[in-house]
Enzyme design. Structure first.
Site, mmCIF file in Angstrom:
data_model
loop_
_atom_site.group_PDB
_atom_site.id
_atom_site.type_symbol
_atom_site.label_atom_id
_atom_site.label_comp_id
_atom_site.label_asym_id
_atom_site.label_seq_id
_atom_site.Cartn_x
_atom_site.Cartn_y
_atom_site.Cartn_z
ATOM 1 N N ARG A 178 0.833 -1.386 -0.004
ATOM 2 C CA ARG A 178 0.070 0.010 -0.142
ATOM 3 C C ARG A 178 0.824 1.183 0.109
ATOM 4 O O ARG A 178 0.304 2.456 -0.281
ATOM 5 C CB ARG A 178 -1.018 -0.029 1.018
ATOM 6 N N LEU A 205 -0.038 2.847 -5.193
ATOM 7 C CA LEU A 205 -0.869 3.973 -5.571
ATOM 8 C C LEU A 205 -0.395 5.120 -5.284
ATOM 9 O O LEU A 205 -0.566 6.074 -5.614
ATOM 10 C CB LEU A 205 -2.403 3.807 -4.583
ATOM 11 N N VAL A 236 -9.683 2.311 -3.619
ATOM 12 C CA VAL A 236 -9.285 0.996 -3.642
ATOM 13 C C VAL A 236 -7.984 0.908 -2.539
ATOM 14 O O VAL A 236 -7.860 1.916 -1.982
ATOM 15 C CB VAL A 236 -8.414 0.489 -4.865
ATOM 16 N N GLU A 237 -8.013 -0.378 -2.077
ATOM 17 C CA GLU A 237 -6.871 -0.411 -1.231
ATOM 18 C C GLU A 237 -7.337 0.089 0.209
ATOM 19 O O GLU A 237 -6.513 0.571 0.952
ATOM 20 C CB GLU A 237 -5.450 -0.373 -1.450
ATOM 21 N N GLY A 238 -8.768 0.094 0.442
ATOM 22 C CA GLY A 238 -9.304 0.746 1.544
ATOM 23 C C GLY A 238 -9.403 2.315 1.098
ATOM 24 O O GLY A 238 -8.714 3.009 0.847
#
Length: 846
Positions: free
Chosen positions: A385, A389, A507-509
């Protein structure tokens, strides 16, 4: 000496000495001895001088209170044991997913900031991240070439996919294999190299960066490397490296997005037939969405809840979230359909499975890893993470800075470059400053990962703040470009990245969740020097051991809280001018500012946890504001470290100063908002006295500083190049960013000629209003030579071409509408079929 002077001396000795000991975090024993010596001195003064017996009694009582905790056995039995019983009753409930998230990764610089007394040498001792020769060659070679091959308009508007030659090049050059070790055929790049590649691709195409980023982040390769069996690694990793296998990972389902614990996708252990034999396996049913690369994937990473009602593999009925690898040609697996994420044509779509029966050894890590899927995911998120991103946002910011700085120079209104308007300049300042913050955060954190850190909380900070800063940069760049950024077409280099910006937010939380629940919710327990130890001690089934651990943590925590009271108050009163910093440079005051807010943040955190307890996680806005303070300090620290890593270039100081001042001003305002909204008002007033005894004194960056940043981003030079170091800026026909840089350099070169034109018009030597006629008249009047006139014409032709926007015939819109009705990209479908055939042939030969 007068009696008043002597009284002041003793008052300063005890009060000042107490603050000094607390500020320096002296141990309980040291503080008790020092207090005892001072009390003995006062007792002698009282007996043989004019001291007050009343104050002596008060001081003896204080000394007695300090002595008792030094008597460890008495302390544990009379103080700690009753408090531990109360604490166990107060403990908030914690789900398994929360517990596993807390245990993921490790504590790094975030822990120092949480301490209230950061040790800067720990951060500054980390080596500056650097690309190896091999990694640099990849960035300069295959990565640069891939950017050159990309036609973003054709990909998103005409084809709906990357062309076959682009896919083939990605596979041939092993872009999907950056994290795979060389022994399996991968590139085995560092985290920093991974980040640099994603930045360059993102500066060119969101489709390319997404396509390359996902296999090198949270996906089958990463899961296999950390948790796979040797057999699984040998089976899949060579194919993933070679590109004969295309991976995806399916977590999100219609009922469960950020709340992974709510998954309804199931796997039931049962008997079934596999390749003609009856075995014990898993019957899977799932429905997933938003899965990148799912339409073209050959191997599907799948998260589901595993059940064993007949207890065929153990003594449990339910194992929880489990991760498995499923070949997409397995009977019952559905892939191929696509979503259309804001018209950005990267491969993303749903996948479903109905009664898909697979062997138990499809579980990543084998059957013994049943139920450990969530732990796997959060462990890997603590690293992944922080890279994909954030790097995507940083790359987009670099391209926007480079392009917008040039555009604002060559675009003129009211006979002057629009960069000269203060409103435009303000946007340019934010674009450059926010890009510098993203660059620093990605570089420093990736470097830490390469040194073995697994920074769980910083990864959440980067995910949230880099994607949010990326959104701000896109908005500001669009404001500066106006209609040029709005009118879509081959000449629009800004519109598609602007459209893609919200995708990273979700995305990813999702960002709202990340800010309000994860950054501080995880950080408060994970990074605090004592809270996690207290929780673990309270949960220890061995009562005696738990008491010992809790006692040590509790009294350490008490000393920590007293120290932060003293540090917060003293640092606020003195503007932290006397706090220790690692460097005596123009940036030293910013280290001191972080020291101050670290102590204030630690103090506010302790009182929030003490007074609100388990309710703090329900007070999402309070938690979010505390997370904002921690984030601002972390990002400011990264900016300072990045400045050192890049060689402490004096020309970059305006960017450093603007970035840190902005971040620390935000920290101050977040802390102010936290205190304004804290529900226990007396505690809020108490904290405000210690945190803001002189009020809110920190100021946002001045306009003059912004002007220096504007000059930096609109003038060709080293600082402008460093800011966009990894953007694709090559001058070639298909790259508007490179052509804008050429125009910016030509603008500087032709500025004297344009000045001569303006002077000639003022003197009446030329009359025309239109630039083309002005040049002709100037040439005729010998204001310009023929060569100068031709050069100026050529320059303005290039500027006009860059400022042009596209238009289309009505039938082109009709044709596009008909194309949009087609179900699935033929390119994607054909590629998937080809890869499956190759894989089957390879298996048959083996």
């Amino acid at each position: 000496m007068s009696g008043l002077t002597i009284s002041l001396f003793w008052a300063l000795l005890f009060i000042g000495g107490g603050i000094f000991l607390a500020y320096q975090r002296a141990s309980l024993r040291t503080a008790t001895i020092a207090t005892g010596v001072a009390v003995a001195a006062y007792a002698a003064y009282t007996l043989f001088g004019n001291g007050s017996f009343l104050w002596l009694l008060v001081l003896l009582a204080v000394l007695g209170v300090m002595i008792v905790p030094n008597l460890v056995e008495i302390r544990r039995e009379k103080i700690t044991k009753p408090l531990l019983a109360i604490y166990r009753k107060m403990l908030p409930s914690m789900s398994d997913t929360e517990r596993e998230a807390l245990e993921a990764g490790n504590v790094w610089w975030d822990g120092e900031l949480f301490s209230g007394m950061p040790e800067w040498d720990k951060l500054m001792s980390f080596p500056a991240p650097r690309l190896s020769e091999e990694e640099q060659a990849f960035v300069d070679g295959p990565c640069e070439e891939l950017c050159r091959m990309i036609d973003d308009w054709a990909i998103n508007h005409e084809i709906g996919d990357m062309p076959k030659e682009v896919w083939d090049y990605i596979i041939e050059k092993r872009f999907f294999a950056m994290i795979i070790p060389k022994k399996y055929g991968g590139l085995e790049f560092s985290a920093y190299a991974n980040a640099v590649v994603i930045q360059k691709l993102a500066s060119r195409s969101a489709v390319a960066s997404s396509t390359v980023g996902v296999p090198n982040s949270l996906g089958p390769a990463e899961l296999l490397l950390h948790y796979g069996t040797d057999e699984q690694k040998e089976r899949y990793l060579p194919g993933l490296a070679a590109g004969t296998e295309i991976p995806c990972f399916a977590l999100t389902s219609p009922q469960a997005g950020s709340d992974a614990a709510s998954l309804i996708d199931t796997g039931v252990v049962c008997k079934g037939t596999w390749q003609g034999e009856e075995i014990t396996g898993i019957r899977l049913n799932w429905s997933k969405r938003y899965i990148t690369l799912a339409p073209v994937a050959t191997v599907l990473g799948l998260a589901f809840k595993l059940y064993d009602p007949d207890r065929l593999i153990g003594d449990q009925d339910e194992y929880g979230i489990t991760a498995a690898l499923i070949p997409t040609d397995t009977k019952g697996v559905e892939v191929g359909r696509r979503h259309n994420p804001l018209s950005v044509a990267f491969m993303n779509g749903p996948t479903r499975g109905k009664d898909v029966f697979v062997p138990l050894d499809y579980i990543i890590g084998g059957p013994e890893m049943a139920g450990k899927g969530w732990k796997m995911l959060v462990e890997l998120l603590s690293v992944g993470r922080a890279i994909t991103l954030p790097s995507t946002s940083a790359g987009g910011g670099q391209a926007a800075s480079y392009a917008t700085g040039a555009y604002a120079t060559i675009r003129k209104q009211f006979n002057t470059s629009i960069k000269n308007f203060e409103g435009v300049g303000d946007a340019l300042t934010r674009i450059a400053g926010h890009t510098y913050i993203m660059n620093a955060a990605v570089s420093v954190t990736a470097g830490a990962i390469d040194q073995g850190e697994k920074p769980a909380v910083p990864s959440a900070i980067l995910k949230y703040h880099c994607t949010e800063l990326g959104r701000k940069v896109a908005n500001d760049a669009m404001d500066v470009h106006g209609g040029k950024g709005v009118m879509m077409g081959p000449n629009n280099y800004l519109g598609r990245p602007y459209m893609a910006t919200p995708i990273a937010i979700t995305v990813e939380g999702a960002n709202i969740l990340t800010r309000s629940l994860i950054i501080y919710g995880q950080g408060a327990v994970r990074c605090h020097p004592f809270v996690l130890r207290e929780l673990q001690a309270a949960a220890d089934e061995d009562q005696d051991r738990g008491l010992l651990e809790f006692d040590d943590a509790l009294f350490g925590h008490i000393g920590y809280a007293i120290s932060n009271l003293a540090r917060s108050f003293f640092l606020a009163l003195t503007h932290a001018k006397f706090s220790r910093v690692p460097l005596n440079t123009p940036t030293r005051r910013y280290y001191q500012n972080i020291n101050r807010y670290s102590a204030a943040f630690a103090l506010a955190s302790d009182f929030a946890m003490l007074t609100l307890g388990g309710d703090l996680k329900k007070r999402e806005l309070l938690s979010a504001r505390l997370g904002d303070i921690l984030s601002s300090m972390y990002l400011a620290s990264c900016v300072l470290k990045h400045f050192e890593d890049q060689g402490r270039r004096a020309t970059d100081l305006p960017l450093v100063e603007w970035s840190v001042r902005t971040l620390m001003y935000q920290a101050q305002e977040s802390l102010h908002a936290f205190l304004l909204n804290f529900p226990n008002r007396p505690v809020s007033w108490f904290l405000r006295f210690f945190i803001f005894p002189r009020g809110r004194t920190y100021k946002a960056p001045a306009d003059e500083l912004g002007e220096r940043v504007i000059d930096l981003v609109t003038t060709p030079g080293e600082s402008r190049e460093r800011l966009s170091q990894y953007a694709y800026t090559t001058l070639e026909p298909g790259n508007a960013v490179g052509k804008l840089q050429e125009a910016l350099e030509l603008a500087k070169e032709h500025a004297p000629l344009e000045k001569r034109l303006r002077q000639a018009r003022k003197e009446g030597l030329i009359d025309a209003d239109y630039l083309g006629l002005q040049i002709a008249e100037a040439e005729k009047a010998q204001v310009l030579s023929k060569a100068e006139a031709n050069s100026l014409r050529n320059f303005h032709e290039k500027v006009s071409a860059l400022l042009d926007v596209d238009d289309f015939a009505p039938e082109e819109f009709l044709g596009r509408a008909q194309e949009a009705a087609a179900p699935v990209s033929k390119t994607a479908t054909e590629k998937k079929a080809t890869r499956k055939k190759k894989a089957k042939k390879k298996t048959a030969k083996a």
